[in-house]
Design a protein around this motif. Sequence first.
Motif, PDB file in Angstrom:
ATOM      1  N   THR A  47      -3.946   3.134  11.723  1.00 45.98           N
ATOM      2  CA  THR A  47      -3.798   2.170  10.634  1.00 45.98           C
ATOM      3  C   THR A  47      -3.460   2.875   9.335  1.00 45.98           C
ATOM      4  N   ALA A  48      -4.043   4.030   9.108  1.00 47.50           N
ATOM      5  CA  ALA A  48      -3.750   4.786   7.882  1.00 47.50           C
ATOM      6  C   ALA A  48      -2.298   5.262   7.868  1.00 47.50           C
ATOM      7  N   TYR A  49      -1.758   5.606   9.032  1.00 50.42           N
ATOM      8  CA  TYR A  49      -0.334   5.985   9.092  1.00 50.42           C
ATOM      9  C   TYR A  49       0.551   4.822   8.670  1.00 50.42           C
ATOM     10  N   PHE A  50       0.220   3.618   9.137  1.00 48.64           N
ATOM     11  CA  PHE A  50       1.003   2.447   8.752  1.00 48.64           C
ATOM     12  C   PHE A  50       0.818   2.098   7.277  1.00 48.64           C
ATOM     13  N   ALA A  51      -0.335   2.406   6.719  1.00 47.72           N
ATOM     14  CA  ALA A  51      -0.606   2.111   5.312  1.00 47.72           C
ATOM     15  C   ALA A  51      -0.070   3.182   4.371  1.00 47.72           C
ATOM     16  N   ALA A  52       0.299   4.335   4.908  1.00 45.81           N
ATOM     17  CA  ALA A  52       0.746   5.452   4.061  1.00 45.81           C
ATOM     18  C   ALA A  52       1.946   5.106   3.176  1.00 45.81           C
ATOM     19  N   PRO A  53       2.977   4.381   3.649  1.00 49.66           N
ATOM     20  CA  PRO A  53       4.071   4.023   2.734  1.00 49.66           C
ATOM     21  C   PRO A  53       3.601   3.183   1.541  1.00 49.66           C
ATOM     22  N   PHE A  54       2.624   2.305   1.778  1.00 51.16           N
ATOM     23  CA  PHE A  54       2.099   1.490   0.691  1.00 51.16           C
ATOM     24  C   PHE A  54       1.266   2.339  -0.266  1.00 51.16           C
ATOM     25  N   ALA A  55       0.541   3.305   0.278  1.00 48.36           N
ATOM     26  CA  ALA A  55      -0.210   4.236  -0.569  1.00 48.36           C
ATOM     27  C   ALA A  55       0.743   5.095  -1.394  1.00 48.36           C
ATOM     28  N   TRP A  56       1.841   5.508  -0.784  1.00 45.39           N
ATOM     29  CA  TRP A  56       2.859   6.284  -1.504  1.00 45.39           C
ATOM     30  C   TRP A  56       3.433   5.460  -2.657  1.00 45.39           C
ATOM     31  N   LEU A  57       3.762   4.198  -2.382  1.00 44.14           N
ATOM     32  CA  LEU A  57       4.272   3.314  -3.429  1.00 44.14           C
ATOM     33  C   LEU A  57       3.216   3.099  -4.517  1.00 44.14           C
ATOM     34  N   GLY A  58       1.970   2.917  -4.116  1.00 49.22           N
ATOM     35  CA  GLY A  58       0.892   2.772  -5.090  1.00 49.22           C
ATOM     36  C   GLY A  58       0.728   4.006  -5.953  1.00 49.22           C
ATOM     37  N   THR A  59       0.884   5.182  -5.345  1.00 46.15           N
ATOM     38  CA  THR A  59       0.790   6.425  -6.108  1.00 46.15           C
ATOM     39  C   THR A  59       1.912   6.518  -7.130  1.00 46.15           C
TER      40      THR A  59
END
Length: 105
Positions: free
Chosen positions: A88-100
């Motif tokens: 799940t964290a792998y799938f959320a990583a693009p959103f975390a990148w955008l949030g960063t």
Amino acid sequence: MPETAAAHNVRVGPMRAALLVSLAALAVYLGSFRTVVTVDATTNILLAYSFVRDGDGFLDEGRADRDRLTFLSYDVRGHAVAWYLPGTAYFAAPFAWLGTLLGIE
């Protein structure tokens, strides 16, 4: 055969009412400024941010906020490691990148 206005309203009426009730419930939920956060969701989001920022799978950054955040981890050689598998964290990583990029952390 053309459809009558009454027959059209019979079909559309309940759908419109369901949509209005759903939107009203969403507005009340978002208007309370409280969200339901589960332990597994917090763990996965912290892990996704760790992948993006640090390039590792450690949750050490969340230890400072342990009184504010609830997440599941266990210690491995002095590092906090997520209890869950990282899918799940792998799938959320693009959103975390955008949030960063947007300054949301």
